[in-house]
Scaffold this motif. Structure first.
Motif, short mmCIF file in Angstrom:
data_model
loop_
_atom_site.label_atom_id
_atom_site.label_comp_id
_atom_site.label_asym_id
_atom_site.label_seq_id
_atom_site.Cartn_x
_atom_site.Cartn_y
_atom_site.Cartn_z
N ALA A 35 0.89 -1.13 -0.02
CA ALA A 35 0.07 -0.13 -0.19
C ALA A 35 0.72 1.25 -0.09
O ALA A 35 0.50 2.15 -0.82
CB ALA A 35 -0.90 -0.01 1.21
N VAL A 36 1.78 1.09 0.80
CA VAL A 36 2.96 2.36 0.89
C VAL A 36 3.66 2.66 -0.33
O VAL A 36 3.70 3.73 -0.94
CB VAL A 36 3.85 2.05 2.03
CG1 VAL A 36 4.94 2.91 2.00
CG2 VAL A 36 3.07 2.14 3.33
N ASP A 37 3.88 1.71 -1.10
CA ASP A 37 4.94 1.71 -2.17
C ASP A 37 4.18 1.62 -3.56
O ASP A 37 4.67 1.71 -4.52
CB ASP A 37 5.99 0.52 -2.30
CG ASP A 37 7.14 0.66 -1.31
OD1 ASP A 37 6.80 1.78 -0.51
OD2 ASP A 37 7.63 -0.16 -0.97
N ASP A 79 7.20 -6.93 -6.96
CA ASP A 79 8.16 -7.10 -8.05
C ASP A 79 9.48 -6.83 -7.88
O ASP A 79 10.45 -7.72 -8.21
CB ASP A 79 7.60 -6.26 -9.38
CG ASP A 79 6.02 -6.79 -9.76
OD1 ASP A 79 5.94 -7.85 -9.29
OD2 ASP A 79 5.56 -5.70 -10.24
N ASP A 80 9.89 -5.65 -7.23
CA ASP A 80 11.24 -5.18 -6.83
C ASP A 80 11.85 -6.34 -6.01
O ASP A 80 12.92 -6.50 -6.38
CB ASP A 80 11.20 -3.79 -6.22
CG ASP A 80 10.83 -2.72 -7.24
OD1 ASP A 80 10.97 -2.94 -8.32
OD2 ASP A 80 10.71 -1.57 -6.58
N LEU A 89 15.41 9.97 -21.47
CA LEU A 89 13.82 10.22 -21.66
C LEU A 89 13.08 9.15 -20.66
O LEU A 89 12.07 9.33 -20.26
CB LEU A 89 13.55 10.03 -23.13
CG LEU A 89 13.86 11.32 -23.99
CD1 LEU A 89 13.51 10.88 -25.41
CD2 LEU A 89 12.91 12.40 -23.62
N TYR A 90 13.77 7.66 -20.93
CA TYR A 90 13.17 6.45 -20.23
C TYR A 90 13.25 7.04 -18.60
O TYR A 90 12.29 6.74 -18.06
CB TYR A 90 13.76 5.49 -20.51
CG TYR A 90 13.34 4.25 -19.55
CD1 TYR A 90 11.93 3.66 -19.79
CD2 TYR A 90 14.30 3.93 -18.45
CE1 TYR A 90 11.64 2.48 -18.69
CE2 TYR A 90 13.80 2.64 -17.71
CZ TYR A 90 12.42 2.34 -17.82
OH TYR A 90 12.10 1.25 -16.93
N LEU A 91 14.40 7.29 -18.06
CA LEU A 91 14.61 7.50 -16.77
C LEU A 91 13.64 8.79 -16.24
O LEU A 91 13.28 8.76 -15.06
CB LEU A 91 15.91 7.82 -16.37
CG LEU A 91 16.81 6.55 -16.71
CD1 LEU A 91 18.39 6.97 -16.52
CD2 LEU A 91 16.51 5.33 -15.62
N MET A 130 10.36 4.24 -10.38
CA MET A 130 11.11 3.47 -9.44
C MET A 130 11.35 4.05 -8.16
O MET A 130 11.85 3.55 -7.10
CB MET A 130 12.44 2.84 -10.09
CG MET A 130 13.12 1.93 -9.11
SD MET A 130 14.81 1.27 -9.98
CE MET A 130 14.19 -0.03 -10.83
N PHE A 131 11.50 5.50 -8.35
CA PHE A 131 11.74 6.40 -6.89
C PHE A 131 10.79 6.00 -6.06
O PHE A 131 11.30 6.16 -4.89
CB PHE A 131 11.71 7.74 -7.63
CG PHE A 131 12.45 8.74 -6.60
CD1 PHE A 131 13.64 8.82 -6.08
CD2 PHE A 131 11.41 9.55 -5.78
CE1 PHE A 131 14.05 9.67 -5.22
CE2 PHE A 131 11.98 10.39 -4.92
CZ PHE A 131 13.46 10.50 -4.65
N LYS A 132 9.45 5.85 -6.30
CA LYS A 132 8.64 5.45 -5.13
C LYS A 132 8.76 4.24 -4.47
O LYS A 132 8.66 4.11 -3.57
CB LYS A 132 7.16 5.79 -5.99
CG LYS A 132 6.92 6.98 -6.16
CD LYS A 132 5.39 7.05 -6.64
CE LYS A 132 5.00 8.62 -7.27
NZ LYS A 132 3.80 8.59 -8.04
#
Lengths: 114, 225
Positions: free
Chosen positions: B11-13, B19-20, B180-182, B189-191
């Motif tokens: 819920a937080v992420d 998956d990560d 552009l992708y990042l 992914m930062f979250k």
């Protein structure tokens, strides 16, 4: 709100402080400024009436200085781990071989076939 | 069945944690330094890739030196004075653009490390604009040459000029694609895993600085000497 707090706790210790970021940003801007000044010097030298030998020497010396600044500060080689440093030392050796061997061949060609 | 703590983390992420976690089991040392090398695997991989790139451009620099030294003093095969035949002001402008982009990509990474995604996006966006500006200037430069009838097959000088600047230009385009992708979908992914995302930006930055480094040597070697 509770989710946000949990998220902040989960990521605690991950981020640098804002002060640290400002210091780092200031250093990057200073290195960038130095690179700009060195570029101006490189171009100025091209218009000086110097021999090709001196032009190559000065041009490559300035380029090497610029390259060292980029590698040391932008790519953080100044405080990088040994495994990276030694990989690059090995690469530099083979790069020099790649550069010098054809020149030796060229030199001997002139001796054999004047 | 997810445990209570797993469900909370999901819920937080935003649901990406599962998956990560699975991916990290498959790809070890993507975040923390490997105990043997002292660096995370992605960074070591990037440095080894850059080492191979040094040899690629090294071969071309070697060819340039050999052709330059072996060129006759006069006649049609003589090496021309690059200051007279190439567009030095445009090349100088491109040098300034590329140096500026190296600074902005560092600023993007620095502010991301401080947890400021907004500033990261701003500086990464500026980096992409600068990279595209570099390619626009390069296109103008090429167009001038083609319009005047000069191409890669004109002479050894133009052959090396177009090969080396062309290969460098392809690297710039590759960098823009990664950035552009990042900046877009990759930034999610930062979250879920901020440290790993910061590492990805560091690796992309290393590549970009290498592209800058190559240009730093190409500029005097092709345009000034």
């Amino acid at each position: 709100m509770a989710a946000q707090t949990q998220k902040a706790e989960a990521h605690e210790g991950v981020f640098d402080t804002v002060e640290h970021a400002r210091d780092h940003a200031k250093k990057a801007l200073m290195v960038g400024g130095s690179l700009m000044v060195l570029t101006a010097i490189t171009v100025a030298v091209a218009f000086l009436n110097v021999s090709i030998g001196w032009a190559v020497l000065i041009g490559m010396a300035v380029a090497t200085t610029k390259g060292s600044l980029v590698a040391a500060f932008f790519m953080h080689l100044i405080d990088e781990k040994q495994v990276v440093i030694w990989s690059l030392v090995l690469t530099a050796f083979f790069f020099l071989v790649l550069l010098i061997v054809p020149l030796i061949t060229e030199g001997s060609m002139h001796v054999v076939d004047p | 069945v997810a445990t209570t703590s797993e469900a909370t983390l999901e819920a937080v992420d935003g649901g990406g944690h599962h998956d990560d976690h699975h991916e990290e089991e498959l790809l070890a040392w993507t975040v923390e330094p490997h105990p043997e090398t002292g660096v995370y695997n992605g960074k070591l991989g990037m440095w080894l890739f850059l080492a191979s790139e040094v040899m690629l451009f090294g071969a071309l620099f070697s060819a340039l030196v050999l052709l330059r030294v072996g060129a006759p003093e006069s006649g049609p095969a003589a090496w021309p004075d690059p200051v007279k035949v190439l567009n030095l002001p445009l090349a100088t402008l491109n040098t300034a653009i590329l140096i500026s982009s190296s600074v902005t990509v560092i600023l993007a990474w620095v502010w991301l490390r401080a947890g400021q995604l907004g500033k990261f996006k701003l500086y990464m966006g500026v980096t992409i604009v600068l990279a595209l500006a570099f390619m626009v200037v390069k296109t103008i430069e090429y167009s001038e040459k083609f319009a005047a009838g000069y191409g890669p097959s004109t002479s050894n000088f133009y052959g090396t000029y177009f090969t080396m600047t062309g290969l460098h230009g392809l690297h710039v385009i590759g960098g823009v694609a990664v950035f552009l992708y990042l900046l877009g979908p990759g930034s999610k992914m930062f979250k879920t895993n901020p440290k790993r995302f910061i590492n990805r930006i560091e690796c992309a930055g290393l590549y970009w600085h290498f592209v800058d480094l190559v240009w730093i040597f190409l500029f005097p070697a092709l345009y000034l000497i």
